[in-house]
Write an enzyme that holds these catalytic residues in place. Structure first.
Site, PDB file in Angstrom:
ATOM      1  N   GLU A 188      43.023  28.037  35.354  1.00  0.00           N
ATOM      2  CA  GLU A 188      43.292  28.627  33.813  1.00  0.00           C
ATOM      3  C   GLU A 188      42.780  27.496  32.832  1.00  0.00           C
ATOM      4  O   GLU A 188      43.710  26.603  32.613  1.00  0.00           O
ATOM      5  CB  GLU A 188      44.655  28.883  33.746  1.00  0.00           C
ATOM      6  CG  GLU A 188      45.339  29.678  34.798  1.00  0.00           C
ATOM      7  CD  GLU A 188      46.477  30.454  34.125  1.00  0.00           C
ATOM      8  OE1 GLU A 188      46.459  31.761  34.018  1.00  0.00           O
ATOM      9  OE2 GLU A 188      47.590  29.994  34.332  1.00  0.00           O
TER      10      GLU A 188
ATOM     11  N   GLY B 290      48.639  36.984  31.577  1.00  0.00           N
ATOM     12  CA  GLY B 290      50.011  36.655  30.724  1.00  0.00           C
ATOM     13  C   GLY B 290      50.083  37.644  29.701  1.00  0.00           C
ATOM     14  O   GLY B 290      50.657  39.018  30.283  1.00  0.00           O
ATOM     15  N   GLY B 291      49.647  37.594  28.486  1.00  0.00           N
ATOM     16  CA  GLY B 291      50.174  38.443  27.631  1.00  0.00           C
ATOM     17  C   GLY B 291      49.634  40.008  27.827  1.00  0.00           C
ATOM     18  O   GLY B 291      50.655  40.811  27.451  1.00  0.00           O
TER      19      GLY B 291
ATOM     20  N   SER C 145      43.558  34.677  28.543  1.00  0.00           N
ATOM     21  CA  SER C 145      43.231  35.583  27.719  1.00  0.00           C
ATOM     22  C   SER C 145      42.304  36.782  28.333  1.00  0.00           C
ATOM     23  O   SER C 145      41.484  37.355  27.894  1.00  0.00           O
ATOM     24  CB  SER C 145      42.469  35.206  26.351  1.00  0.00           C
ATOM     25  OG  SER C 145      43.357  34.335  25.766  1.00  0.00           O
TER      26      SER C 145
ATOM     27  N   ASN D   1      51.810  37.202  35.032  1.00  0.00           N
ATOM     28  CA  ASN D   1      52.721  36.299  34.770  1.00  0.00           C
ATOM     29  C   ASN D   1      53.487  36.692  33.462  1.00  0.00           C
ATOM     30  O   ASN D   1      52.951  36.456  32.251  1.00  0.00           O
ATOM     31  CB  ASN D   1      51.891  34.836  34.695  1.00  0.00           C
ATOM     32  CG  ASN D   1      52.707  33.738  34.240  1.00  0.00           C
ATOM     33  OD1 ASN D   1      53.980  33.927  34.505  1.00  0.00           O
ATOM     34  ND2 ASN D   1      51.950  32.578  33.752  1.00  0.00           N
ATOM     35  N   TRP D   2      54.571  37.069  33.651  1.00  0.00           N
ATOM     36  CA  TRP D   2      55.406  37.447  32.573  1.00  0.00           C
ATOM     37  C   TRP D   2      56.026  36.395  31.515  1.00  0.00           C
ATOM     38  O   TRP D   2      56.499  36.407  30.592  1.00  0.00           O
ATOM     39  CB  TRP D   2      56.599  38.350  32.866  1.00  0.00           C
ATOM     40  CG  TRP D   2      56.293  39.803  33.579  1.00  0.00           C
ATOM     41  CD1 TRP D   2      54.925  39.959  33.961  1.00  0.00           C
ATOM     42  CD2 TRP D   2      57.022  40.473  34.089  1.00  0.00           C
ATOM     43  NE1 TRP D   2      54.913  41.418  34.425  1.00  0.00           N
ATOM     44  CE2 TRP D   2      56.171  41.732  34.541  1.00  0.00           C
ATOM     45  CE3 TRP D   2      58.472  40.896  34.030  1.00  0.00           C
ATOM     46  CZ2 TRP D   2      56.574  43.039  35.188  1.00  0.00           C
ATOM     47  CZ3 TRP D   2      58.836  42.078  34.630  1.00  0.00           C
ATOM     48  CH2 TRP D   2      58.190  43.065  35.177  1.00  0.00           C
ATOM     49  N   LYS D   3      55.976  35.091  32.110  1.00  0.00           N
ATOM     50  CA  LYS D   3      56.552  33.995  31.298  1.00  0.00           C
ATOM     51  C   LYS D   3      58.038  34.088  30.984  1.00  0.00           C
ATOM     52  O   LYS D   3      58.634  34.851  31.636  1.00  0.00           O
ATOM     53  CB  LYS D   3      55.456  33.577  30.201  1.00  0.00           C
ATOM     54  CG  LYS D   3      54.145  33.397  30.701  1.00  0.00           C
ATOM     55  CD  LYS D   3      53.179  32.860  29.723  1.00  0.00           C
ATOM     56  CE  LYS D   3      51.782  32.703  30.347  1.00  0.00           C
ATOM     57  NZ  LYS D   3      50.850  32.101  29.419  1.00  0.00           N
TER      58      LYS D   3
ATOM     59  N   GLY E 162      46.651  32.256  26.119  1.00  0.00           N
ATOM     60  CA  GLY E 162      47.147  32.614  25.176  1.00  0.00           C
ATOM     61  C   GLY E 162      46.675  32.593  23.678  1.00  0.00           C
ATOM     62  O   GLY E 162      47.080  32.813  22.583  1.00  0.00           O
TER      63      GLY E 162
ATOM     64  N   HIS F 274      51.606  25.671  36.707  1.00  0.00           N
ATOM     65  CA  HIS F 274      51.052  26.263  35.531  1.00  0.00           C
ATOM     66  C   HIS F 274      51.099  25.241  34.314  1.00  0.00           C
ATOM     67  O   HIS F 274      51.811  24.405  34.272  1.00  0.00           O
ATOM     68  CB  HIS F 274      51.913  27.597  35.121  1.00  0.00           C
ATOM     69  CG  HIS F 274      51.325  28.338  34.029  1.00  0.00           C
ATOM     70  ND1 HIS F 274      51.273  27.872  32.663  1.00  0.00           N
ATOM     71  CD2 HIS F 274      50.548  29.590  34.039  1.00  0.00           C
ATOM     72  CE1 HIS F 274      50.634  28.812  31.890  1.00  0.00           C
ATOM     73  NE2 HIS F 274      50.288  29.903  32.963  1.00  0.00           N
TER      74      HIS F 274
ATOM     75  N   GLU G 115      51.594  25.191  31.587  1.00  0.00           N
ATOM     76  CA  GLU G 115      52.901  25.174  30.626  1.00  0.00           C
ATOM     77  C   GLU G 115      53.876  24.548  31.202  1.00  0.00           C
ATOM     78  O   GLU G 115      54.662  23.700  30.812  1.00  0.00           O
ATOM     79  CB  GLU G 115      53.459  26.593  30.237  1.00  0.00           C
ATOM     80  CG  GLU G 115      52.646  27.410  29.166  1.00  0.00           C
ATOM     81  CD  GLU G 115      52.535  28.814  29.224  1.00  0.00           C
ATOM     82  OE1 GLU G 115      53.258  29.545  29.851  1.00  0.00           O
ATOM     83  OE2 GLU G 115      51.506  29.480  28.647  1.00  0.00           O
TER      84      GLU G 115
HETATM   85  P1  PGA Z   1      47.205  34.686  28.923  1.00  0.00           P
HETATM   86  O1  PGA Z   1      48.142  33.767  30.011  1.00  0.00           O
HETATM   87  O2  PGA Z   1      46.596  35.821  29.446  1.00  0.00           O
HETATM   88  O3  PGA Z   1      48.251  35.269  27.878  1.00  0.00           O
HETATM   89  O4  PGA Z   1      46.247  33.906  28.273  1.00  0.00           O
HETATM   90  C1  PGA Z   1      47.612  33.379  31.038  1.00  0.00           C
HETATM   91  C2  PGA Z   1      48.466  32.535  31.717  1.00  0.00           C
HETATM   92  O5  PGA Z   1      49.064  31.673  31.313  1.00  0.00           O
HETATM   93  O6  PGA Z   1      48.780  32.869  33.186  1.00  0.00           O
END
Ligand code: PGA
Length: 253
Positions: free
Chosen positions: A168, A235-236, A214, A10-12, A174, A96, A98
């Site tokens: 999640e 994500g990251g 993470s 997930n590149w956000k 993050g 998600h 966010e």
């Molecule tokens: P993260 O994000 O790996 O940076 O913690 C995961 C996500 O929100 O899908």
């Protein structure tokens, strides 16, 4: 029944079109030859078309990060399921944390989005997860149950085995704080038992549950060793080909 592991990035809100193409070109090489793991990337809307073209002939799948439930019309700023299909998306991430936290998504709007995605033949990565406060107050299971009942409301078992649920925990996203494999497994098992109550045994065995929060090359293996962890939403660590491909290659580590 063995479930095919599914690792999605997930590149956000990261990467211009040029940067997205650089990343995906590198990634194609880095994951080539990997078998028995399904891989997807979810770039921002603006890069979907270009990334789709770049992925032709590759087994990496394309996912979007969100959609709107209407087919078309006066909905400024929104993107329809058909538009995503047209640019080559097979998957879409819905609900998600966010989106829930910053953009007012509720279980009801998540439900509308899921229905619209499925109606258009898109596969859904449906995200659920508790905040630190929920966890500390012992509300993790009731909260996940509420998100599942709300998000899946009115959906019969049809095609449900194709759905992916991403667990999640918000406190792990993050933050560098990963859930322990045992904490993840406990919630994954709960999610699968809830699916069993809602749907058939076949759906329960087939549905894949990803862990997200993470995930790194260092912790993926221990997470994937859990019986109900079928993949990861990253994500990251998905923003660099090196770390993401190591996660995809977890079996070799
Ligand atoms: P993260 O994000 O790996 O940076 O913690 C995961 C996500 O929100 O899908």
């Amino acid at each position: 029944m063995a479930r095919l592991p599914f690792i999605a990035g997930n590149w956000k809100m990261n990467k211009t079109v040029g940067e997205a193409l650089d990343l995906v070109r590198e990634l194609k090489g880095a994951v080539s030859g990997v078998k028995e793991v399904e891989v997807a990337v979810a770039p921002p809307f603006t890069s979907l078309h270009a990334v789709h073209k770049e992925l032709e002939g590759s087994s990496i799948r394309l996912a979007a990060q969100n959609l709107y439930w209407e087919e078309k019309g006066a909905f400024t700023g929104e993107i329809s399921p058909l538009m995503l299909k047209e640019v080559g998306c097979q998957y879409v991430i819905i609900g998600h944390s966010e989106r829930r936290q910053f953009f007012g998504e509720s279980d009801e709007t998540v439900n509308r989005r899921i229905k619209a995605a499925l109606a258009q033949g898109l596969r859904v990565i449906f995200c659920v997860g508790e905040t630190l406060r929920d966890r500390e107050e012992g509300k993790t299971f009731p909260l996940i149950e509420k998100q599942m009942e709300g998000g899946l409301k009115g959906l019969d078992g049809q095609g449900m085995g194709e759905m992916v649920i991403a667990y999640e925990p918000v406190w792990a996203i993050g933050t560098g704080k990963t859930a322990t494999p045992e904490q993840a497994e406990e919630v994954h098992r709960f999610i699968r038992s809830k699916i069993q109550k809602l749907y058939s045994r076949e759906v329960t065995e087939k549905i894949r549950i990803q862990y997200g929060g993470s995930v790194t090359p260092e912790n993926i293996r221990s997470l994937m060793n859990q019986p109900d962890v079928d993949g990861a939403l990253v994500g990251g660590a998905s923003l660099k080909a090196e770390s993401f491909s190591k996660i995809v290659r977890f079996k070799e580590m």
